[in-house]
Design a protein around this motif. Structure first.
Motif, PDB file in Angstrom:
ATOM      1  N   ALA A   1      64.418  75.048  -4.181  1.00  6.76           N
ATOM      2  CA  ALA A   1      65.136  75.852  -3.191  1.00  6.76           C
ATOM      3  C   ALA A   1      65.987  74.966  -2.283  1.00  6.76           C
ATOM      4  O   ALA A   1      67.030  75.373  -1.811  1.00  6.76           O
ATOM      5  CB  ALA A   1      64.145  76.667  -2.372  1.00  6.76           C
ATOM      6  N   ARG A   2      65.533  73.736  -2.060  1.00  6.98           N
ATOM      7  CA  ARG A   2      66.314  72.839  -1.215  1.00  6.98           C
ATOM      8  C   ARG A   2      67.678  72.528  -1.833  1.00  6.98           C
ATOM      9  O   ARG A   2      68.659  72.302  -1.142  1.00  6.98           O
ATOM     10  CB  ARG A   2      65.545  71.523  -0.991  1.00  6.98           C
ATOM     11  CG  ARG A   2      66.082  70.695   0.165  1.00  6.98           C
ATOM     12  CD  ARG A   2      65.442  69.324   0.223  1.00  6.98           C
ATOM     13  NE  ARG A   2      65.832  68.494  -0.894  1.00  6.98           N
ATOM     14  CZ  ARG A   2      67.002  67.878  -0.986  1.00  6.98           C
ATOM     15  NH1 ARG A   2      67.896  67.997  -0.040  1.00  6.98           N
ATOM     16  NH2 ARG A   2      67.284  67.134  -2.045  1.00  6.98           N
TER      17      ARG A   2
ATOM     18  N   THR B   1      68.247  79.201   2.132  1.00  8.57           N
ATOM     19  CA  THR B   1      68.184  78.881   3.561  1.00  8.57           C
ATOM     20  C   THR B   1      67.002  77.968   3.845  1.00  8.57           C
ATOM     21  O   THR B   1      66.157  77.735   2.994  1.00  8.57           O
ATOM     22  CB  THR B   1      68.108  80.180   4.403  1.00  8.57           C
ATOM     23  OG1 THR B   1      68.207  79.844   5.774  1.00  8.57           O
ATOM     24  CG2 THR B   1      66.801  80.932   4.158  1.00  8.57           C
ATOM     25  N   THR B   2      66.985  77.449   5.068  1.00  8.61           N
ATOM     26  CA  THR B   2      65.923  76.534   5.480  1.00  8.61           C
ATOM     27  C   THR B   2      65.003  77.264   6.437  1.00  8.61           C
ATOM     28  O   THR B   2      65.471  77.917   7.366  1.00  8.61           O
ATOM     29  CB  THR B   2      66.538  75.325   6.206  1.00  8.61           C
ATOM     30  OG1 THR B   2      67.531  74.789   5.355  1.00  8.61           O
ATOM     31  CG2 THR B   2      65.504  74.263   6.495  1.00  8.61           C
ATOM     32  N   LEU B   3      63.710  77.163   6.191  1.00  8.73           N
ATOM     33  CA  LEU B   3      62.727  77.774   7.095  1.00  8.73           C
ATOM     34  C   LEU B   3      61.945  76.632   7.725  1.00  8.73           C
ATOM     35  O   LEU B   3      61.048  76.098   7.103  1.00  8.73           O
ATOM     36  CB  LEU B   3      61.759  78.684   6.334  1.00  8.73           C
ATOM     37  CG  LEU B   3      62.344  79.778   5.451  1.00  8.73           C
ATOM     38  CD1 LEU B   3      61.237  80.426   4.642  1.00  8.73           C
ATOM     39  CD2 LEU B   3      63.047  80.818   6.311  1.00  8.73           C
ATOM     40  N   GLY B   4      62.319  76.256   8.897  1.00  7.93           N
ATOM     41  CA  GLY B   4      61.602  75.162   9.543  1.00  7.93           C
ATOM     42  C   GLY B   4      61.951  73.840   8.898  1.00  7.93           C
ATOM     43  O   GLY B   4      62.895  73.739   8.122  1.00  7.93           O
TER      44      GLY B   4
ATOM     45  N   ARG C   1      62.360  81.987  -4.551  1.00 11.33           N
ATOM     46  CA  ARG C   1      61.583  80.768  -4.742  1.00 11.33           C
ATOM     47  C   ARG C   1      61.572  80.010  -3.425  1.00 11.33           C
ATOM     48  O   ARG C   1      62.608  79.849  -2.787  1.00 11.33           O
ATOM     49  CB  ARG C   1      62.217  79.886  -5.822  1.00 11.33           C
ATOM     50  CG  ARG C   1      61.585  78.496  -5.882  1.00 11.33           C
ATOM     51  CD  ARG C   1      62.048  77.700  -7.071  1.00 11.33           C
ATOM     52  NE  ARG C   1      61.634  76.307  -6.931  1.00 11.33           N
ATOM     53  CZ  ARG C   1      61.573  75.445  -7.920  1.00 11.33           C
ATOM     54  NH1 ARG C   1      61.915  75.816  -9.137  1.00 11.33           N
ATOM     55  NH2 ARG C   1      61.198  74.212  -7.716  1.00 11.33           N
ATOM     56  N   SER C   2      60.396  79.560  -3.011  1.00 10.59           N
ATOM     57  CA  SER C   2      60.337  78.727  -1.821  1.00 10.59           C
ATOM     58  C   SER C   2      59.685  77.406  -2.192  1.00 10.59           C
ATOM     59  O   SER C   2      58.794  77.351  -3.039  1.00 10.59           O
ATOM     60  CB  SER C   2      59.566  79.416  -0.698  1.00 10.59           C
ATOM     61  OG  SER C   2      58.181  79.259  -0.902  1.00 10.59           O
ATOM     62  N   ASP C   3      60.174  76.337  -1.585  1.00  5.95           N
ATOM     63  CA  ASP C   3      59.621  75.006  -1.812  1.00  5.95           C
ATOM     64  C   ASP C   3      59.296  74.395  -0.470  1.00  5.95           C
ATOM     65  O   ASP C   3      60.148  74.334   0.408  1.00  5.95           O
ATOM     66  CB  ASP C   3      60.649  74.125  -2.537  1.00  5.95           C
ATOM     67  CG  ASP C   3      60.828  74.539  -3.984  1.00  5.95           C
ATOM     68  OD1 ASP C   3      59.991  74.138  -4.800  1.00  5.95           O
ATOM     69  OD2 ASP C   3      61.785  75.279  -4.278  1.00  5.95           O
ATOM     70  N   ARG C   4      58.067  73.976  -0.343  1.00  9.11           N
ATOM     71  CA  ARG C   4      57.653  73.368   0.913  1.00  9.11           C
ATOM     72  C   ARG C   4      57.182  71.947   0.636  1.00  9.11           C
ATOM     73  O   ARG C   4      56.386  71.697  -0.263  1.00  9.11           O
ATOM     74  CB  ARG C   4      56.514  74.178   1.534  1.00  9.11           C
ATOM     75  CG  ARG C   4      56.004  73.622   2.839  1.00  9.11           C
ATOM     76  CD  ARG C   4      54.877  74.495   3.382  1.00  9.11           C
ATOM     77  NE  ARG C   4      54.196  73.783   4.457  1.00  9.11           N
ATOM     78  CZ  ARG C   4      54.648  73.716   5.699  1.00  9.11           C
ATOM     79  NH1 ARG C   4      55.766  74.316   6.014  1.00  9.11           N
ATOM     80  NH2 ARG C   4      53.990  73.050   6.626  1.00  9.11           N
ATOM     81  N   GLN C   5      57.703  71.041   1.426  1.00  5.09           N
ATOM     82  CA  GLN C   5      57.362  69.634   1.261  1.00  5.09           C
ATOM     83  C   GLN C   5      56.578  69.231   2.492  1.00  5.09           C
ATOM     84  O   GLN C   5      57.053  69.407   3.612  1.00  5.09           O
ATOM     85  CB  GLN C   5      58.668  68.831   1.177  1.00  5.09           C
ATOM     86  CG  GLN C   5      58.507  67.355   0.939  1.00  5.09           C
ATOM     87  CD  GLN C   5      58.369  67.041  -0.531  1.00  5.09           C
ATOM     88  OE1 GLN C   5      58.714  67.856  -1.361  1.00  5.09           O
ATOM     89  NE2 GLN C   5      57.851  65.875  -0.846  1.00  5.09           N
TER      90      GLN C   5
ATOM     91  N   THR D   1      60.594  73.525   4.702  1.00  3.90           N
ATOM     92  CA  THR D   1      60.477  74.637   3.769  1.00  3.90           C
ATOM     93  C   THR D   1      61.857  75.221   3.494  1.00  3.90           C
ATOM     94  O   THR D   1      62.640  75.442   4.402  1.00  3.90           O
ATOM     95  CB  THR D   1      59.571  75.746   4.347  1.00  3.90           C
ATOM     96  OG1 THR D   1      58.345  75.144   4.724  1.00  3.90           O
ATOM     97  CG2 THR D   1      59.304  76.827   3.316  1.00  3.90           C
ATOM     98  N   HIS D   2      62.120  75.403   2.219  1.00 10.54           N
ATOM     99  CA  HIS D   2      63.392  75.994   1.828  1.00 10.54           C
ATOM    100  C   HIS D   2      63.126  77.227   0.984  1.00 10.54           C
ATOM    101  O   HIS D   2      62.106  77.310   0.304  1.00 10.54           O
ATOM    102  CB  HIS D   2      64.230  74.991   1.036  1.00 10.54           C
ATOM    103  CG  HIS D   2      64.632  73.799   1.845  1.00 10.54           C
ATOM    104  ND1 HIS D   2      63.816  72.708   1.995  1.00 10.54           N
ATOM    105  CD2 HIS D   2      65.750  73.541   2.543  1.00 10.54           C
ATOM    106  CE1 HIS D   2      64.427  71.827   2.773  1.00 10.54           C
ATOM    107  NE2 HIS D   2      65.609  72.299   3.114  1.00 10.54           N
ATOM    108  N   LEU D   3      64.065  78.150   1.037  1.00 13.77           N
ATOM    109  CA  LEU D   3      63.874  79.411   0.339  1.00 13.77           C
ATOM    110  C   LEU D   3      65.185  79.822  -0.307  1.00 13.77           C
ATOM    111  O   LEU D   3      66.259  79.601   0.256  1.00 13.77           O
ATOM    112  CB  LEU D   3      63.457  80.487   1.366  1.00 13.77           C
ATOM    113  CG  LEU D   3      63.428  81.939   0.879  1.00 13.77           C
ATOM    114  CD1 LEU D   3      62.190  82.170   0.031  1.00 13.77           C
ATOM    115  CD2 LEU D   3      63.462  82.908   2.055  1.00 13.77           C
ATOM    116  N   ARG D   4      65.087  80.383  -1.494  1.00 13.00           N
ATOM    117  CA  ARG D   4      66.269  81.066  -2.007  1.00 13.00           C
ATOM    118  C   ARG D   4      65.846  82.436  -2.512  1.00 13.00           C
ATOM    119  O   ARG D   4      64.747  82.615  -3.039  1.00 13.00           O
ATOM    120  CB  ARG D   4      66.952  80.256  -3.124  1.00 13.00           C
ATOM    121  CG  ARG D   4      66.241  80.253  -4.458  1.00 13.00           C
ATOM    122  CD  ARG D   4      67.178  79.822  -5.599  1.00 13.00           C
ATOM    123  NE  ARG D   4      66.471  79.630  -6.853  1.00 13.00           N
ATOM    124  CZ  ARG D   4      66.044  78.465  -7.315  1.00 13.00           C
ATOM    125  NH1 ARG D   4      66.259  77.357  -6.611  1.00 13.00           N
ATOM    126  NH2 ARG D   4      65.415  78.389  -8.461  1.00 13.00           N
ATOM    127  N   VAL D   5      66.727  83.394  -2.291  1.00 12.65           N
ATOM    128  CA  VAL D   5      66.530  84.718  -2.879  1.00 12.65           C
ATOM    129  C   VAL D   5      67.721  84.941  -3.791  1.00 12.65           C
ATOM    130  O   VAL D   5      68.806  84.419  -3.543  1.00 12.65           O
ATOM    131  CB  VAL D   5      66.436  85.828  -1.815  1.00 12.65           C
ATOM    132  CG1 VAL D   5      65.164  85.706  -1.027  1.00 12.65           C
ATOM    133  CG2 VAL D   5      67.639  85.784  -0.885  1.00 12.65           C
TER     134      VAL D   5
END
Lengths: 696, 199
Positions: A178-179, A204-207, A244-248, A210-214
């Motif tokens: 997602a990033r 988009t970026t959540l915090g 999809r969200s990806d959190r690192q 964490t990144h998200l795509r729809v």
């Protein structure tokens, strides 16, 4: 499960193939990643190097001694094609045939057909192989093409890592994190009479981390015209939506969560048997397929030398089609650990469990017994990659699997990889793989519409119509392969490489069928017991019982030649050849016919030209050899050479125009057929398409 | 089948022999790819950084890394290389940290304490680089990260400007831009768009 040695970008591959194994594989496999080579790369290229963790390492090591090919993101974009099977046409050893507008036959190293079943497809770690139906259903394999990071293809067995059914290869489709897909993408694509596509993706970026795509897309395919110019009723409407969200977290762990829903309506002209009139009937049919899944994937580095990965997914499909009415749910869990011990041993081990429950309803052609079934597969694998000297490594691995159909399967592999210096890399391997029986083959009866034979003909001397049906055999065993492979890669400079792979596949217990008696219908009377039943029967039926009667071998190879002529002009040629030597100990249908159902020669020539900062031009010649066919029971197809063109204009940072033409030189050729003859092969037309992409 | 079995037999035998050999033939420890790639990225990004006088007119760039740092070996490959006409000289980062003599000070995530003192100590004209988590948000300048097995970096331009360092905007385009103790700025989101869908 994200694997394969080509985890670096296309350009990287080209500039670095001399040290490619060093860059992409674990340190153990290659002598060293020379700093000089890295220093020659740009920052962007350095940032695209895969430094490998759990999944990748296992995979890289394996693919060092395998025939691997990566379709990069750039190659996908520059193909101008908007479906995954069409993109796969460019890969060596992969035969893609379109049956009609919405049906595909895809195979690696032979044995193609709509229901080809000797390879695996993974989409972001999810297995697309179905044991409820035979093999891979390409109607369900789709995503946002722009968000695919790469498609990794291993030809040859991958069973020691991926498990059963990875017999002739593995196709691994990996989307970007997602990033990497931030911002808004809109694309509109419209083709000459055949298709239109609308898609959006917003990232988009959540915090902090964490990144998200729809995303979503809608595709409409208008029906093809059949050979007589009438509608082939094979239109398709397809909609998918997902995120999809990806959190690192703290640079060591990453968590992916994704979900998707899709619905499609792949209609068709369906052939079945009209039992009232005892004739073949062909009717336009409306079909509906819905799928959804939820997946989570977590990896963490406990220490530099100890990494673990966990994956869990749930998957549901509902098929309401003329051939199959199926509901299937799957839950899959996988664990993996990578451990580096000392300087020479790189271990990967893992285990997993999958349970799949299906409800297969009876249709006009198909009867299932039982209708409901749970299939359970438990598996564990271990692989050790041993750096023997600085330029020789050995890989030993095996997977042990317990499945509902064939019980315990052990699939080992031994691979040797040698850097022979001067940019030469050689490898050899011996591997075992099995294809386990599926519902079709053991628990299903299917009428074969193409085998409804009129009385008094060459194939049916009886005075009554004769109908053949495929009959499941619950003592069917796994198909077995022992594969011997050799390969050599040579890259004398950054602008040229050759990759050659040769294989000899020794198959045992391949599925065949056997005529098992002649039944007078109705009444189910065995003709041999009571020949007089002919007098009262309306038609005769002959069950073709599945067995393991076919054995033999295939041999062949694939060659890839890459040449970059200037900074702006590059080309790739690849060719694949396969020959078959199969024999059957029983008399049935389709028993040793792989050689007449498949082309022996495939070739691709691609030219990519960057005409200016803004214009890209691409030319792609595709050649597919002749498919012999088998007389009255199956059509052959002439060889064809098609030319595809693409021109893309990057108008500004936000806007791209693309014009693509497919089948310019060879419009309306036929490509493939379905084994059952339940759908007609349709001529594949020339298409012209314009696409506009907007990115903010 | 038969001819192939014969061809494969030697390689099997060879493989078996090699496995025995390797027990007696240890290979030198390799530097992790991750370390090498990170070192190469630091090398590459130096050309986008301008130091204030007199450092900018010096003919050397002093790169300081703690000798116990796992990255020291990887950075030793930079020693003696040139960035434009300046030569990189690898120095040992003193303990406790004194960064006055350095143009660049690097410390790895394994040495978190050093990272903190790096931020605290860094005076004018010292570029601070680390792969320690949240290094840039805590006031470090360049923060290397691994995501999806690829190395990327965050830059805190604010921290760099305070030290009179100039960062070329084309480097910022490749980075995630952060501010001290804040969420990623709006700029960061826009910059991501540049490297988005088109290639």
């Amino acid at each position: 499960m994200r694997f394969l040695w080509g985890a670096i970008s296309a350009h990287m591959l080209r500039t670095l193939v001399g040290t490619v194994c060093c860059v992409t594989s674990a340190q153990a496999l290659c002598s060293s990643m020379a700093f000089d080579d890295l220093a020659d790369l740009s920052l962007e290229e350095l940032m695209s190097i895969d430094i490998s963790t759990v999944d990748e390492k296992a995979h890289n090591a394996l693919s060092q001694a395998s025939a691997g090919y990566t379709i990069t993101r750039q190659a996908i974009q520059r193909s101008g094609r908007r479906s995954i099977p069409e993109i796969l046409r460019m890969a060596p050893g992969v035969h893609v045939g379109r049956v009609d507008n919405n049906k595909w036959a895809v195979s690696l190293r032979g044995f193609n057909g709509r229901f080809s079943n000797k390879y695996l497809v993974l989409l972001d770690g999810r297995s697309m192989y179905s044991r409820s139906l035979p093999g891979i259903n390409w109607q369900q394999i789709d995503t946002i093409i722009e968000d695919i990071d790469r498609i990794d293809i291993i030809r040859g067995p991958g069973a020691s890592l991926w498990g059963s059914n990875a017999v002739n290869g593995v196709i691994n489709i990996v989307t970007r994190s997602a990033r990497e897909t931030q911002g808004l993408l809109l694309a509109l694509s419209s083709g000459s009479s055949t298709d239109s596509e609308t898609l959006f993706r917003y990232g988009t970026t959540l915090g902090n981390s964490t990144h998200l795509r729809v995303y979503g897309k809608h595709v409409e395919l208008d029906a093809f015209e059949d050979v007589n110019g009438r509608s082939a009723h094979d239109e398709n409407r397809r909609t998918l939506i997902g995120f999809r969200s990806d959190r690192q977290t703290n640079d060591k762990s990453s968590l992916t969560i994704s979900a998707e829903y899709s619905q499609s309506h792949p209609d068709e002209l369906f052939a079945s048997v009209n039992f009232d009139e005892l004739a073949l009937q062909v009717m336009p049919t409306t079909n509906r397929i819905t799928t959804h899944h939820v997946l989570t994937h977590w990896t963490t580095r406990l220490t530099e030398k100890n990494q673990i990965g966990l994956q869990l997914y749930y998957d549901r499909e509902e098929r309401d089609t003329a051939l199959q009415v199926l509901e299937r749910e799957t839950i899959d869990f996988d664990f993996k650990q990578h451990l580096t011990l000392g300087n020479r041993h790189s271990w990967v081990w893992g285990f997993g469990y999958r349970v799949s429950h299906d409800e297969l309803s009876n249709t006009n052609l198909l009867t299932a017994y039982p209708n409901n079934l749970s299939v359970k597969v438990a598996q564990a694998f271990v692989q050790d990659e041993i750096q023997v000297t600085s330029n020789i490594s050995v890989l030993l691995g095996a997977k042990i699997e317990d499945n509902s159909f064939s019980n315990i399967e052990v699939q080992p592999s031994l691979k040797l990889s040698v850097d022979t210096g001067q940019a030469h890399h050689s490898w050899a391997s011996v591997s075992k793989a099995v294809r386990t029986p599926t519902r079709v083959g053991t628990q299903v009866r299917i009428d074969i519409p193409s085998l409804l034979l009129e009385p008094g003909t060459a194939l049916n001397a009886f005075p009554l119509p004769l109908l053949a049906e495929l009959a499941g055999n619950d003592s069917l065993e796994s198909e077995q392969l022992l594969a011997y492979e050799l390969g050599h890669k040579w890259q004398p400079s950054s602008t040229f490489y050759i990759d050659l792979a040769l294989f000899y596949n020794d198959y045992k217990k391949l599925n065949g069928t056997e005529f098992s008696g002649l039944l007078c219908q109705p009444g189910n009377t065995l003709f041999a017991d009571d020949p007089s039943c002919l007098g009262t029967a309306r038609f005769l039926e002959t069950p073709l019982m599945f067995n393991n009667s076919v054995s033999g071998n295939t041999s062949g190879g694939e060659l890839v030649l890459y040449r970059q002529f200037t900074d702006h002009l590059e080309s790739e040629f690849n060719a694949s050849y396969i020959s078959y030597d199969l024999e059957s100990t029983s008399i049935g249908f389709l028993n040793e016919l792989a050689d007449v159902r498949n082309p022996k020669l495939l070739a691709n020539l691609k030219l990519s030209y960057q005409a200016s900062e803004r214009w890209n031009l691409d030319l792609w010649f595709r050649h597919v050899g002749k498919i012999e066919g088998f007389g009255p029971l199956g059509n052959g197809f002439a060889s064809y050479t098609a030319l595809d063109l693409r021109a893309a204009l990057q108008f500004n940072k936000f806007l791209q125009f693309e014009f693509a033409a497919a089948n310019l030189t060879d419009a309306d050729h036929l490509e493939e057929s379905s084994e059952l003859g339940e759908v007609e092969s349709q001529p594949i037309p020339r298409t012209l398409r314009a696409t506009i992409k907007i990115l903010f | 089948m038969a001819p192939f079995s014969r061809q494969c037999a030697p390689s099997l035998a060879l493989a078996a022999a090699l496995m025995l050999v390797q027990l007696a033939n240890p290979v030198a420890a390799e530097i992790k790819n991750e370390h090498k790639v990170k070192a190469a990225i630091v090398y590459k990004l130096l050309r986008y950084i301008s130091w204030p006088d007199p450092a900018s007119s010096s003919d050397t760039i002093r790169l300081c890394v703690d000798s116990n740092d796992p990255y020291y070996t990887a950075f030793s490959d930079l020693d003696g290389r040139h960035v434009r006409d300046q030569k990189i000289v690898l120095k040992v980062l003193p303990e406790p940290v004194v960064v006055d003599a350095c143009h660049i000070a690097f410390t790895s995530a394994e040495r978190d304490r050093t990272a903190n003192s790096l931020i605290a100590q860094a005076g004018k004209g010292v570029l601070t680089v680390s792969d320690s988590s949240q290094f840039a948000e805590h006031g470090g300048m360049i923060n290397l990260l691994v995501e999806n097995n690829r190395v990327r970096f965050k830059i805190n331009p604010q921290a760099a400007y305070k030290s009179d360092l100039r960062i070329n905007s084309s480097l910022l385009r490749l980075a995630e831009v952060v501010e001290t103790d804040s969420k990623p700025s709006k700029t960061a989101i826009n910059l991501h768009v540049d490297s988005g869908a088109f290639e």
